[in-house]
Scaffold this motif. Structure first.
Motif, short mmCIF file in Angstrom:
data_model
loop_
_atom_site.label_atom_id
_atom_site.label_comp_id
_atom_site.label_asym_id
_atom_site.label_seq_id
_atom_site.Cartn_x
_atom_site.Cartn_y
_atom_site.Cartn_z
N TYR A 18 0.82 -1.22 0.00
CA TYR A 18 0.00 0.00 0.00
C TYR A 18 0.85 1.27 0.00
O TYR A 18 0.45 2.29 -0.56
CB TYR A 18 -1.03 -0.03 1.14
CG TYR A 18 -2.28 -0.76 0.68
CD1 TYR A 18 -3.19 -0.15 -0.18
CD2 TYR A 18 -2.52 -2.06 1.05
CE1 TYR A 18 -4.31 -0.81 -0.65
CE2 TYR A 18 -3.64 -2.74 0.59
CZ TYR A 18 -4.53 -2.10 -0.26
OH TYR A 18 -5.64 -2.77 -0.74
N TYR A 27 -3.71 4.33 -6.48
CA TYR A 27 -4.98 4.10 -5.77
C TYR A 27 -5.99 5.21 -6.10
O TYR A 27 -7.14 4.95 -6.41
CB TYR A 27 -4.74 4.03 -4.26
CG TYR A 27 -5.93 3.48 -3.51
CD1 TYR A 27 -6.07 2.12 -3.28
CD2 TYR A 27 -6.95 4.33 -3.04
CE1 TYR A 27 -7.18 1.60 -2.62
CE2 TYR A 27 -8.05 3.82 -2.38
CZ TYR A 27 -8.17 2.46 -2.17
OH TYR A 27 -9.27 1.95 -1.52
N GLY A 57 -8.00 1.72 8.66
CA GLY A 57 -7.61 1.42 7.27
C GLY A 57 -8.20 2.48 6.36
O GLY A 57 -8.81 2.19 5.34
N ARG A 62 -10.69 8.86 1.39
CA ARG A 62 -11.78 9.20 0.44
C ARG A 62 -13.14 9.19 1.15
O ARG A 62 -14.01 10.00 0.82
CB ARG A 62 -11.76 8.30 -0.80
CG ARG A 62 -12.03 6.84 -0.56
CD ARG A 62 -11.99 6.00 -1.84
NE ARG A 62 -12.16 4.61 -1.51
CZ ARG A 62 -12.92 3.75 -2.16
NH1 ARG A 62 -13.57 4.12 -3.24
NH2 ARG A 62 -13.02 2.50 -1.77
N TYR A 63 -13.34 8.31 2.15
CA TYR A 63 -14.60 8.35 2.91
C TYR A 63 -14.55 9.40 4.02
O TYR A 63 -15.49 10.17 4.19
CB TYR A 63 -14.91 6.97 3.52
CG TYR A 63 -15.45 6.01 2.49
CD1 TYR A 63 -16.75 6.11 2.03
CD2 TYR A 63 -14.64 5.03 1.94
CE1 TYR A 63 -17.24 5.25 1.06
CE2 TYR A 63 -15.12 4.16 0.96
CZ TYR A 63 -16.42 4.28 0.53
OH TYR A 63 -16.90 3.44 -0.44
N ASP A 79 -4.01 3.94 9.71
CA ASP A 79 -3.60 3.05 8.62
C ASP A 79 -2.19 2.54 8.90
O ASP A 79 -1.42 3.19 9.59
CB ASP A 79 -3.64 3.77 7.26
CG ASP A 79 -3.92 2.79 6.12
OD1 ASP A 79 -5.03 2.82 5.57
OD2 ASP A 79 -3.02 1.98 5.79
N LEU A 123 -13.55 0.03 5.72
CA LEU A 123 -14.23 0.00 4.43
C LEU A 123 -13.36 -0.51 3.28
O LEU A 123 -12.17 -0.23 3.21
CB LEU A 123 -14.73 1.41 4.10
CG LEU A 123 -15.80 1.92 5.08
CD1 LEU A 123 -16.10 3.39 4.83
CD2 LEU A 123 -17.07 1.09 5.01
N PHE A 124 -14.02 -1.22 2.41
CA PHE A 124 -13.43 -1.71 1.17
C PHE A 124 -12.25 -2.66 1.42
O PHE A 124 -11.14 -2.43 0.99
CB PHE A 124 -13.03 -0.54 0.25
CG PHE A 124 -12.80 -0.98 -1.16
CD1 PHE A 124 -13.66 -1.86 -1.80
CD2 PHE A 124 -11.71 -0.52 -1.88
CE1 PHE A 124 -13.44 -2.29 -3.10
CE2 PHE A 124 -11.47 -0.93 -3.19
CZ PHE A 124 -12.34 -1.82 -3.80
C1 LIG Z 1 -8.46 -1.34 -0.25
S1 LIG Z 1 -7.75 -0.14 0.80
C2 LIG Z 1 -9.17 0.67 1.49
C3 LIG Z 1 -8.85 2.06 1.95
C4 LIG Z 1 -10.09 2.88 2.37
N1 LIG Z 1 -10.81 2.26 3.46
C5 LIG Z 1 -10.98 3.06 1.16
O1 LIG Z 1 -12.14 2.60 1.18
O2 LIG Z 1 -10.50 3.66 0.19
C6 LIG Z 1 -7.18 -1.10 2.17
C7 LIG Z 1 -6.49 -0.25 3.25
O3 LIG Z 1 -6.26 -1.07 4.39
C8 LIG Z 1 -4.98 -0.76 4.91
N2 LIG Z 1 -4.53 -1.93 5.67
C9 LIG Z 1 -4.07 -3.11 5.24
N3 LIG Z 1 -3.76 -3.92 6.27
C10 LIG Z 1 -4.08 -3.23 7.39
C11 LIG Z 1 -3.99 -3.51 8.79
N4 LIG Z 1 -3.51 -4.66 9.24
N5 LIG Z 1 -4.41 -2.57 9.65
C12 LIG Z 1 -4.89 -1.38 9.20
N6 LIG Z 1 -4.97 -1.04 7.90
C13 LIG Z 1 -4.58 -1.95 7.02
C14 LIG Z 1 -4.14 -0.46 3.67
O4 LIG Z 1 -2.96 0.25 3.97
C15 LIG Z 1 -5.15 0.32 2.82
O5 LIG Z 1 -5.11 1.69 3.09
#
Ligand SMILES: C[S@@+](CC[C@H](N)C(=O)[O-])C[C@H]1O[C@@H](n2cnc3c(N)ncnc32)[C@H](O)[C@@H]1O
Length: 270
Positions: A18, A27, A57, A62-63, A79, A123-124
């Protein structure tokens, strides 16, 4: 307190992935705005009146940025990716909401006291990236402690029926042949690589059935109160095209949650 990543290779890999995904602006180009239906779901389920929101996360916000405009809430943006928070902070500077946001990079112990939040977002697919089942339930349990007893958790996860059939098949075969290494030895866990702006990014996902999701949430003290398909079409189609977004909204209302590209859920503490 930053965690020791050598004991959590999935988190180390996702952090690396990420950081590159956000630094390259890949992204933001792929998902230039929130999914409008999910944003409406948040607003209809507590985000408009929430006072303290944890966006776990949060990515590039964006949200969270949209919710800051629609509420008076204070937002904690968490994050594991530093690059995501940098992008969020840069966007925040162009708004009047800076004083209402606290950033926490990769330190669960800095998220505050128990019962600090009335709304927590994941989310997502954030939960799907966290790792094996024990790690997912541990993370959800941490969020349960941070949530007030009358609070809400809203999350969305990728559906096993809609995503990555080839990688799923490979994972099933590896398990049958006894060659799957943890965490691939658990059903629904996959690894895949996607080319973004010429860069190979590797992702870990747990793909969910609704039953699986219900079980993970129950193990952490949550019950599902509402559940729907997040979209029928891929997220990047609905965030890039107004026409597809409109069509998707109509169709999504009629399909089973598990048949959505993602499953969107409102969960409450039990
Ligand atoms: C698909 S993106 C979604 C980002 C945001 N919620 C959105 O809807 O745009 C997944 C996010 O989860 C974060 N992430 C992944 N593993 C994580 C963890 N163990 N704890 C917290 N965040 C994490 C990533 O860095 C990334 O920003």
């Amino acid at each position: 307190m930053t965690p020791d990543r050598s004991v959590d290779p999935v988190a180390a890999e996702m952090q690396h992935t990420y950081d590159r995904y956000f630094s390259s602006e890949g992204y933001r180009h792929r998902y230039p705005q929130p999914n409008a239906a999910t944003l409406d779901f948040l607003l209809a389920n507590g985000a408009r009146t929430a006072t303290k929101i944890l966006d776990f996360g949060c990515g590039n916000g964006r949200y969270a940025l949209a919710l800051l405009a629609e509420s008076n809430a204070n937002v904690t943006a968490f994050d594991i990716s530093a690059a995501s928070l940098t992008e969020f902070a840069d966007a925040l500077k162009r708004t009047p909401y800076g004083a209402r946001v606290a950033f926490v990079h990769d330190d669960l112990t800095a998220l505050g006291k128990p019962a600090s939040y009335d709304l927590i977002l994941m989310l997502f697919g954030v939960l799907s990236h966290v790792g094996d089942r024990a790690t997912r339930v541990r993370t959800l349990s941490t969020l349960r402690r941070l949530l007030r007893n009358d609070g809400r958790l809203i999350l969305s996860v990728p559906s096993i029926f809609r995503r990555r059939p080839w990688e799923l098949l490979k994972a099933v075969l590896a398990r049958r042949l006894g060659r799957a290494q943890p965490p691939q030895d658990e059903a629904g866990n996959i690894h895949f690589t996607r080319l973004v702006n010429g860069d190979s990014l590797t992702f870990f996902y747990h793909l969910y059935t609704l039953r699986d999701l219900r079980a993970d949430l129950a193990a952490a003290g949550f019950a599902i109160q509402r559940c729907e398909a997040e979209s029928v079409l891929p997220e990047w189609w609905v965030t890039q095209s107004r026409i597809l977004r409109g069509l998707d909204r109509i169709v999504s209302r009629w399909i089973a949650p598990s048949l959505g590209y993602g499953i969107r859920v409102l969960a409450r503490p039990v």
